[in-house]
Each structure stands twice: as structure tokens, then as C-alpha cells.
Design a protein around this motif. Structure first.
Motif, PDB file in Angstrom:
ATOM      1  N   LEU A  66       0.758  -1.253  -0.084  1.00  0.00           N
ATOM      2  CA  LEU A  66      -0.138   0.025   0.056  1.00  0.00           C
ATOM      3  C   LEU A  66       0.853   1.221  -0.095  1.00  0.00           C
ATOM      4  CD1 LEU A  66      -2.822  -0.879   2.656  1.00  0.00           C
ATOM      5  CD2 LEU A  66      -3.047  -0.628   0.097  1.00  0.00           C
ATOM      6  N   ILE A  67       1.901   1.185   0.674  1.00  0.00           N
ATOM      7  CA  ILE A  67       2.781   2.298   0.559  1.00  0.00           C
ATOM      8  C   ILE A  67       3.591   2.649  -0.685  1.00  0.00           C
ATOM      9  CG2 ILE A  67       4.715   3.329   1.954  1.00  0.00           C
ATOM     10  CD1 ILE A  67       3.796   2.062   4.585  1.00  0.00           C
ATOM     11  N   GLU A  68       4.274   1.303  -1.183  1.00  0.00           N
ATOM     12  CA  GLU A  68       4.946   1.402  -2.423  1.00  0.00           C
ATOM     13  C   GLU A  68       4.251   1.779  -3.616  1.00  0.00           C
ATOM     14  OE1 GLU A  68       8.171   2.095  -1.977  1.00  0.00           O
ATOM     15  OE2 GLU A  68       8.435   1.723   0.110  1.00  0.00           O
ATOM     16  N   ALA A  69       3.197   0.741  -3.672  1.00  0.00           N
ATOM     17  CA  ALA A  69       2.274   0.992  -5.046  1.00  0.00           C
ATOM     18  C   ALA A  69       0.673   0.745  -4.504  1.00  0.00           C
ATOM     19  CB  ALA A  69       2.660  -0.222  -5.614  1.00  0.00           C
ATOM     20  N   PRO A  70       0.229   1.763  -4.280  1.00  0.00           N
ATOM     21  CA  PRO A  70      -1.184   1.890  -3.729  1.00  0.00           C
ATOM     22  C   PRO A  70      -2.241   1.420  -4.777  1.00  0.00           C
ATOM     23  CG  PRO A  70      -0.093   3.837  -3.117  1.00  0.00           C
ATOM     24  CD  PRO A  70       0.860   3.171  -3.825  1.00  0.00           C
ATOM     25  N   ASP A  71      -2.052   1.501  -5.933  1.00  0.00           N
ATOM     26  CA  ASP A  71      -3.083   1.350  -6.968  1.00  0.00           C
ATOM     27  C   ASP A  71      -3.015  -0.548  -7.152  1.00  0.00           C
ATOM     28  OD1 ASP A  71      -3.619   3.740  -7.280  1.00  0.00           O
ATOM     29  OD2 ASP A  71      -2.361   4.061  -9.012  1.00  0.00           O
ATOM     30  N   ALA A  72      -1.708  -0.870  -6.971  1.00  0.00           N
ATOM     31  CA  ALA A  72      -1.607  -2.460  -7.316  1.00  0.00           C
ATOM     32  C   ALA A  72      -2.022  -3.127  -6.176  1.00  0.00           C
ATOM     33  CB  ALA A  72       0.035  -2.692  -7.386  1.00  0.00           C
ATOM     34  N   ALA A  73      -1.837  -2.503  -4.961  1.00  0.00           N
ATOM     35  CA  ALA A  73      -2.415  -3.233  -3.793  1.00  0.00           C
ATOM     36  C   ALA A  73      -3.809  -3.141  -3.655  1.00  0.00           C
ATOM     37  CB  ALA A  73      -1.716  -2.992  -2.483  1.00  0.00           C
ATOM     38  N   GLU A  74      -4.519  -2.496  -4.113  1.00  0.00           N
ATOM     39  CA  GLU A  74      -5.903  -2.064  -4.068  1.00  0.00           C
ATOM     40  C   GLU A  74      -6.791  -3.518  -4.020  1.00  0.00           C
ATOM     41  OE1 GLU A  74      -9.550   0.782  -5.633  1.00  0.00           O
ATOM     42  OE2 GLU A  74      -7.601   0.569  -6.625  1.00  0.00           O
ATOM     43  N   GLY A  75      -7.621  -3.512  -2.999  1.00  0.00           N
ATOM     44  CA  GLY A  75      -8.467  -4.686  -3.067  1.00  0.00           C
ATOM     45  C   GLY A  75      -8.079  -6.032  -2.387  1.00  0.00           C
ATOM     46  N   ALA A  76      -6.605  -5.879  -2.023  1.00  0.00           N
ATOM     47  CA  ALA A  76      -6.017  -7.426  -1.599  1.00  0.00           C
ATOM     48  C   ALA A  76      -6.015  -7.373  -0.047  1.00  0.00           C
ATOM     49  CB  ALA A  76      -4.749  -7.257  -2.079  1.00  0.00           C
ATOM     50  N   GLY A  77      -6.497  -6.407   0.618  1.00  0.00           N
ATOM     51  CA  GLY A  77      -6.333  -6.318   2.162  1.00  0.00           C
ATOM     52  C   GLY A  77      -7.569  -7.022   2.614  1.00  0.00           C
ATOM     53  N   GLU A  78      -8.709  -6.910   2.227  1.00  0.00           N
ATOM     54  CA  GLU A  78      -9.953  -7.565   3.009  1.00  0.00           C
ATOM     55  C   GLU A  78      -9.774  -8.989   3.339  1.00  0.00           C
ATOM     56  OE1 GLU A  78     -13.128  -7.722   5.139  1.00  0.00           O
ATOM     57  OE2 GLU A  78     -12.235  -5.761   4.186  1.00  0.00           O
ATOM     58  N   PRO A  79      -9.158  -9.748   2.490  1.00  0.00           N
ATOM     59  CA  PRO A  79      -9.042 -11.207   2.829  1.00  0.00           C
ATOM     60  C   PRO A  79      -8.197 -11.537   3.804  1.00  0.00           C
ATOM     61  CG  PRO A  79      -8.967 -11.023   0.175  1.00  0.00           C
ATOM     62  CD  PRO A  79      -8.982  -9.728   0.996  1.00  0.00           C
ATOM     63  N   ILE A  80      -7.155 -10.634   3.894  1.00  0.00           N
ATOM     64  CA  ILE A  80      -6.138 -10.828   5.083  1.00  0.00           C
ATOM     65  C   ILE A  80      -6.849 -10.327   6.301  1.00  0.00           C
ATOM     66  CG2 ILE A  80      -3.763  -9.618   5.794  1.00  0.00           C
ATOM     67  CD1 ILE A  80      -2.992  -9.518   3.067  1.00  0.00           C
ATOM     68  N   LEU A  81      -7.597  -9.238   6.129  1.00  0.00           N
ATOM     69  CA  LEU A  81      -8.439  -9.073   7.631  1.00  0.00           C
ATOM     70  C   LEU A  81      -9.227  -9.935   7.844  1.00  0.00           C
ATOM     71  CD1 LEU A  81      -8.954  -4.997   6.765  1.00  0.00           C
ATOM     72  CD2 LEU A  81      -7.101  -6.134   8.428  1.00  0.00           C
ATOM     73  N   PHE A  82     -10.073 -10.456   6.803  1.00  0.00           N
ATOM     74  CA  PHE A  82     -11.030 -11.479   7.414  1.00  0.00           C
ATOM     75  C   PHE A  82     -10.242 -12.643   7.844  1.00  0.00           C
ATOM     76  CE2 PHE A  82     -13.301 -15.345   6.357  1.00  0.00           C
ATOM     77  CZ  PHE A  82     -14.749 -14.984   6.864  1.00  0.00           C
ATOM     78  N   ALA A  83      -8.968 -12.999   7.489  1.00  0.00           N
ATOM     79  CA  ALA A  83      -8.362 -14.091   8.007  1.00  0.00           C
ATOM     80  C   ALA A  83      -7.855 -13.709   9.386  1.00  0.00           C
ATOM     81  CB  ALA A  83      -7.050 -14.624   7.204  1.00  0.00           C
ATOM     82  N   LEU A  84      -7.431 -12.652   9.762  1.00  0.00           N
ATOM     83  CA  LEU A  84      -6.917 -12.144  10.970  1.00  0.00           C
ATOM     84  C   LEU A  84      -8.136 -12.315  11.931  1.00  0.00           C
ATOM     85  CD1 LEU A  84      -4.491 -11.054  12.196  1.00  0.00           C
ATOM     86  CD2 LEU A  84      -5.054  -8.785  11.645  1.00  0.00           C
ATOM     87  N   ARG A  85      -9.101 -11.697  11.522  1.00  0.00           N
ATOM     88  CA  ARG A  85     -10.072 -11.723  12.631  1.00  0.00           C
ATOM     89  C   ARG A  85     -10.799 -13.245  12.699  1.00  0.00           C
ATOM     90  NH1 ARG A  85     -12.030  -7.517   8.966  1.00  0.00           N
ATOM     91  NH2 ARG A  85     -13.769  -8.310   7.419  1.00  0.00           N
TER      92      ARG A  85
END
Length: 683
Positions: free
Chosen positions: A98-117
């Protein structure tokens, strides 16, 4: 300031993410360490606050959810598990993206957050706020009252770092009607008080629908080190009905602020004299921390180039002074030589970086490989404080990655195989660095099965590297693993099988004027050692002459110099050993190797150099002396001359080639073998 604030944030965020990764990897081995949990939480909190400040809204939002989930871990409501660490590392990678390439990382965070919670609380929704509310007492109504009790105590060093409690209380008062009181029970007596320590605590009763999120913003940069509780007023009153803080109200404090400041100014000298030793001890680390600063690598390279030019100019001045009878000129030349030598050492010291800066990143590599290959691996690092030139550090990362992957994939056996062999189920990979004279030795050691000479030979024959009739010692056979395209893997995988890894290692280390040593014991493991010079910029060299040409030998490789015996000098071929104190040392004639015309000098010298595990002599016409050698790269036209590692400019403006001793010895041995073979055929 011309620097982009976003670039500043990215640079600081990379350091914080590295701290976050190291903290998570440490937690995997020490899940009960509360300090590690707090360190991870602080890194997250700082990234979130800085991201929001510099306009990285997506970073702040994702880290907020990450922090919210990890807050349960900090409060002991969820245990640290391998699965949690793995998902948290994925989250760290996503933050980096997200810091280095915000556009490329868009939409990839929700699965990680879902697995984390799912891991943290088994639910697919986060709580509404990061602070979990305590369960209400049985005799307290469940309906929200709109009144809250906030209690907090700032870190003791809050005042030192510029925090003004009055401003914080003012921000809280802006949220709604408040009643503020201060706790003074922890305030020491006047004879021992330190005016720089914050010993007060506060209680704030506030009318607000839910001040949790707003207070989180108020204490954004203090929350990790402070004590803070937020409860509905009814619950707090039921828990402590007789609470009576001993303090004035905030209105009284605000009204008497001027008098308090005057009193503090009046008491400061008294407190200073009573606490002077402690304060002096406290100020020392702060002063040390403030002396470091970030400098772009390009500026260091430019500085090194300028120092190199100064060294060359100084050498020229020293040569002119030696030919002159002017005492003033000699004095200036000696003074300049002393100053340039000191400046050279200082500049080289600035370029030196602890090798631990790249060691730490390999922990994540071993962690991921361990999960991918289903091998239990203990990764040990030693010698992280060993320093190496920054250019060497940058170019070492890829070779070490290949060596570690090779040790994990090929070296370590599976748990079942290790148990059958009488070994612990957990394998060990050790990465170490030590000083070895003017070199640094970096070793990658595993306690695996070791190299299989028969298997290596079979593969080498299949690939046409050797013939079945070729006779090689084990050490020579092991060196074949560095040949381009060589691999003993039976199938190509994501980790190995293409035969490019060890070839990359060999080419990179050769380019760094280093060498690779390999030792293995079947069934016990393998050690690969990289021996590298401390720097690639300026070295101490021994200047020698062969014919009309002058050459420089790195002084770190020179062991001693002796006279070539007259009876040996008369034989141009045949006898090529010297008896030095009862030890036979082979020697090579540089005049023959370099094809230099003319007759050799009457009294030739032999420079004994260290080569691998032995010693070799180089026959030269004259030893001129030592000099500071500024290494200049050879042109593309001459880059194929492997016996030379570069060139240097002498004091008189002439160019002297720098001998690559290890390659020169190998070339010389091959030259001698060819001569003997040709001689036998001719006979």
C-alpha cells in the motif's frame, strides 16, 4: 526543504515495517513476551498515525483494522499462534504494498483482515471501536447514559518529548461538558522531585455519546506508553462508589496556570541541583541519539570519489617532495599525507554498515521456506555487528538468499529422515560473519545430509561437464555445483531445479573480488564461506615492477617478501618451488605469465601471497613499496582480463594494474600444466 514528505514517510515506514516483521518473528518463538507484543503494537500505531498525517488514508485505514484485531492479543484475549503470525506477516506485506504501490495493492487487504479476525476472535466483523467495553455490572442498567469516566496517566517522559497535558485536557474538554480532576498521590516530595517527569494522573467525567474514537485521536502518539481506561460513568461509579481524587478541578488549575508556571520556574534550580547526576546520565543517550542523520547513498559515493582523487593528488605531491630538497615542501607533503590518510579512514568508516542490516531479512525467508517445505528449522545468526562496505552489503543480498535456500531445500532432510538418522527433528541453519584480517568471512552452515559426491559426479557427467575418465578430488568435484546450469534437483520447483542459483553466487562473489570456500561432511552438514574484502573503493597495495610495467598487489594478500635464490633464477622452467623455513612454496614468474619481453633483473624478488588454503610466490623484478590504491574499474574492452581486478593512478600520472591474486594463481597453475603437457608431447 526540497524533499517530498511522502518519501520521508516511506523511508520511515520501511524501518517500522522491518521492526514489525522482526517483532512478529520473535513472537513466534516467544509468544508470552508482553514486551514484544507491545513493540509490535507500537509499530502499528506509529505507522497508522504517520500514514494519516502524510495522506496515506488507505494505509491508515488498513493498519487501524489490523491494530484493532491485534489489540485483543495485547489484552490477552487471544493467544499468539503460528497461524496468527503467518497472517500478520501477510498483513505487513500488504502494508508495504500500500505504501510503495497503492494502486497495485487495492482490494487485496480484505481477505487478510478476514483471516486475521477469524483467528483472533472467530468472527467476521470487528468491534466498533478498538477499545473493548467492560461488561456491565448486574445492578447497572444497560441503556447508555451518555456520561463517561476517563482516567489516564501519561508516560513519565511525556514532558521531555514536548507533551503539554493542559493542551490534551483542553482537547478533551472540547468534546463536551466535562469535570476534570487530577491525581497527585504519585507526586514526590520537593527534595527528590524531577520537574521533567510527569507524575500526575487525571480523571475526566464527560458527557458524550461515545468518546472512544475521539480520545483515540487525542492520545494517538501517547497511547502505547500510558495508562488509559474508558468506562460508562454508571459502571465506574458502581465499581468504585467512594472514589475521591485528591486534586483541584481543572477550572482551578486553568485559573492558576500563570502562578504554576512562575512556581515551576522558581523551583527548577532547586530540582536541578538535587537531581543533577541522574539528569546528566539521562541526557547522554539522548545526545547520542540526536547525532545520527540520514544521508543519501549518492552523496557518500561522491564523497568517496573525491577522497580517492585527493589520495591520488597526495601521492603525486609526496613523489615530487621526495625528489626535491625543499624542506617546506616535504613538511607540507607529510602533513597532507597524514590528513588524507585520516580522511580516507573516516570516509571508509562512514560507508561501513553492520551486516546485521541484511541478516534480519533472512529470518522471514527461512520462516516462509519452513512453512512451504514443511520442515521445522531453527535459524541462528551471529556476528551481526560485523561491518562491511555498503556497496558490498547491497550486492550480497542475492548470493546469501541462494545459499540459504540451497541449505534449506537441498541440505536439510525432512523430519522423518532426520529422526531415522538419529538427529533432532528440527534442522539448523546458521548464518555468521567474522573478521578475518582484512577480509570478512560470511558462512552459511546447515546440519543436513552434506554433499553427495557420487550424485554430483553423475549429474556432471550427464551434463557433459566432465567425462567418466576425469579424475577429480572431492573438493574439485564439489566446485562443480557452481557451474552454470548445474543442479542435482530431480524436478524443477519454485525453489530449485533450474541450476542458476549457485552460478549467480559464484559470479557475484567473483565480481566482489571475493572467494567461496566449501566444506562438507556426509551426514553432518555443509558450510559455505564467502571471503570478501572490507571495501571496494580504496585499499593498501604493494607496488611492484616487472620489466617496464608497474603493478599493485593488495597488501592484505601479501605475507612476506624474499630474495629469489640465484640457482633458481637461472632456471626459466622446471624447478618452481622454494624452500622457505622448511616449507615448500610454489612460485610463478609474472614475466612469463604476463608475456613481458626483455631479460629479468639480476636480483629478482619473490612476493609470497596467501592463495586459498596455501601460499604461492610471485617472482618480480623490483618491489617499489606500499601505496594507497584507489581502485578504478577497467573499461568494457578490458573487463574480460580476469587476472586484474582494476587499475590505479600513480603519483606520476601513470596507470598501474591491480592484480587479482586468486585468479592470477589459478591462471598460473593452468599455464604451468599446459606447459608441462606441451613439453611431454613434444618429447
Amino acid at each position: 526543504m526540497n524533499s517530498d514528505p511522502a518519501d520521508t514517510f516511506r523511508q520511515e515506514a520501511r524501518e517500522l515495517l522491518e521492526q514489525l516483521e522482526q517483532g512478529l518473528l520473535d513472537l513466534e518463538h516467544n509468544p508470552d513476551d508482553a514486551d514484544l507484543v507491545n513493540a509490535v503494537f507500537r509499530a502499528l500505531h506509529t505507522i497508522k498515525g504517520s500514514g494519516a498525517m502524510f495522506g496515506f488514508a488507505d494505509v491508515a485505514a488498513f493498519v487501524h483494522e489490523f491494530e484493532t484485531a491485534f489489540d485483543k492479543v495485547r489484552k490477552g484475549l487471544s493467544p499468539i499462534t503460528d497461524a496468527l503470525v503467518a497472517v500478520a506477516l501477510d498483513a505487513k506485506d500488504h502494508i508495504h504494498a500500500l505504501i510503495e504501490a497503492p494502486d497495485a495493492a487495492e482490494g487485496a487487504g480484505e481477505p487478510i483482515l478476514f483471516a486475521l479476525r477469524q483467528i483472533v476472535d472467530g468472527d467476521d466483523a470487528f468491534p466498533a471501536a478498538p477499545m473493548a467495553m467492560p461488561a456491565p455490572a448486574d445492578d447497572v442498567p444497560l441503556e447508555p447514559t451518555g456520561k463517561w469516566r476517563v482516567r489516564f496517566m501519561l508516560p513519565t517522559d511525556a514532558l521531555v518529548h514536548g507533551t503539554n497535558p493542559m493542551l490534551l485536557l483542553g482537547e478533551i474538554a472540547d468534546l463536551g461538558p466535562t469535570e476534570i480532576t487530577a491525581f497527585v498521590d504519585n507526586v514526590p516530595t520537593l527534595d527528590v522531585i524531577d520537574p521533567e517527569h510527569c507524575n500526575l494522573g487525571w480523571q475526566v467525567d464527560i458527557e458524550h455519546a461515545d468518546p472512544t474514537a475521539a480520545l483515540d485521536d487525542v492520545f494517538m502518539f501517547l497511547k502505547d506508553g500510558m495508562e488509559l481506561s474508558i468506562e460508562p460513568l454508571a459502571i465506574a461509579a458502581a465499581a468504585e462508589p467512594e472514589l475521591a481524587p485528591a486534586a483541584e478541578t481543572i477550572l482551578d488549575i486553568l485559573a492558576e496556570e500563570t502562578e504554576a508556571e512562575a512556581l515551576a520556574a522558581e523551583l527548577a534550580p532547586i530540582a536541578k541541583s538535587s537531581k543533577q547526576p541522574a539528569r546528566e546520565q539521562k541526557e547522554k543517550p539522548e545526545a547520542a541519539a540526536s547525532t545520527s542523520m540520514r544521508v543519501p547513498a549518492e552523496r557518500l559515493d561522491e564523497l568517496m570519489d573525491k577522497v580517492g582523487e585527493l589520495v591520488i593528488a597526495q601521492a603525486r605531491l609526496s613523489q615530487l617532495a621526495a625528489q626535491s630538497s625543499d624542506l617546506n615542501l616535504k613538511t607540507v607533503a607529510e602533513e597532507l599525507e597524514r590528513l588524507s590518510s585520516g580522511l580516507r579512514d573516516t570516509t571508509m568508516g562512514i560507508r561501513m554498515v553492520p551486516i546485521g542490516s541484511i541478516f534480519s531479512r533472512f529470518r522471514r525467508l527461512v520462516h516462509d521456506l519452513s512453512r512451504e517445505l514443511d520442515k521445522d528449522i531453527e535459524f541462528i545468526t551471529t556476528g551481526e555487528e560485523t561491518e562491511l562496505d555498503k556497496t558490498m552489503i547491497e550486492r550480497l543480498a542475492d548470493p546469501l538468499v541462494h545459499l540459504i535456500r540451497n541449505s534449506v531445500d537441498h541440505g536439510l532432510e525432512s523430519a522423518e529422515q532426520r529422526i531415522k538418522a538419529g538427529k533432532p527433528a528440527k534442522g539448523t541453519v546458521k548464518l555468521s560473519a567474522v573478521y578475518a584480517g582484512a577480509e570478512v568471512a560470511i558462512s552459511v552452515t546447515d546440519d543436513g545430509a552434506g554433499l553427495n559426491a557420487d550424485r554430483i559426479r553423475k549429474k556432471a557427467e550427464e551434463q557433459g561437464l566432465i567425462t567418466p575418465e576425469t579424475r577429480l578430488a572431492d573438493q574439485e568435484l564439489y566446485q562443480l555445483i557452481f557451474a552454470p546450469g548445474f543442479s542435482t534437483a530431480s524436478a524443477v520447483t519454485s525453489l530449485s531445479g533450474r541450476g542458476v542459483g549457485m552460478d549467480v553466487v559464484k559470479r557475484t562473489i567473483d565480481g566482489l573480488r571475493g572467494k567461496i570456500e566449501l566444506s562438507t561432511r556426509p551426514g553432518e552438514g555443509t558450510t559455505m564461506t564467502l571471503r570478501l574484502p572490507l571495501t571496494l573503493a580504496i585499499i593498501e597495495g604493494m607496488l611492484i615492477r616487472v620489466g617496464n610495467g608497474r603493478y599493485s598487489i593488495p597488501l592484505s594478500a601479501v605475507e612476506e617478501c624474499v630474495e629469489l635464490p640465484a640457482e633458481v633464477a637461472t632456471h626459466s622452467r622446471g624447478r618452481n618451488f622454494l624452500d622457505i623455513r622448511g616449507s615448500l612454496v610454489p612460485f610463478l614468474r609474472l614475466r612469463d605469465l604476463l608475456d613481458i619481453p626483455g631479460e629479468p633483473d639480476a636480483h629478482q624478488k619473490v612476493v609470497i601471497i596467501s592463495s586459498g588454503e596455501g601460499r604461492t610466490g610471485l617472482v618480480v623484478d623490483q618491489i617499489i613499496g606500499n601505496n594507497q590504491t584507489v581502485i578504478k574499474q577497467l573499461s568494457k574492452l578490458h573487463s574480460g582480463l580476469e587476472t586484474f581486478s582494476g587499475a590505479t593512478i600513480l603519483g606520476d600520472g601513470a596507470v598501474a594494474l591491480i592484480l587479482d591474486t586468486s585468479r592470477l594463481v589459478s591462471f598460473g597453475q593452468a599455464h604451468e600444466e599446459k606447459f608441462r603437457s606441451t613439453g611431454k608431447v613434444a618429447a
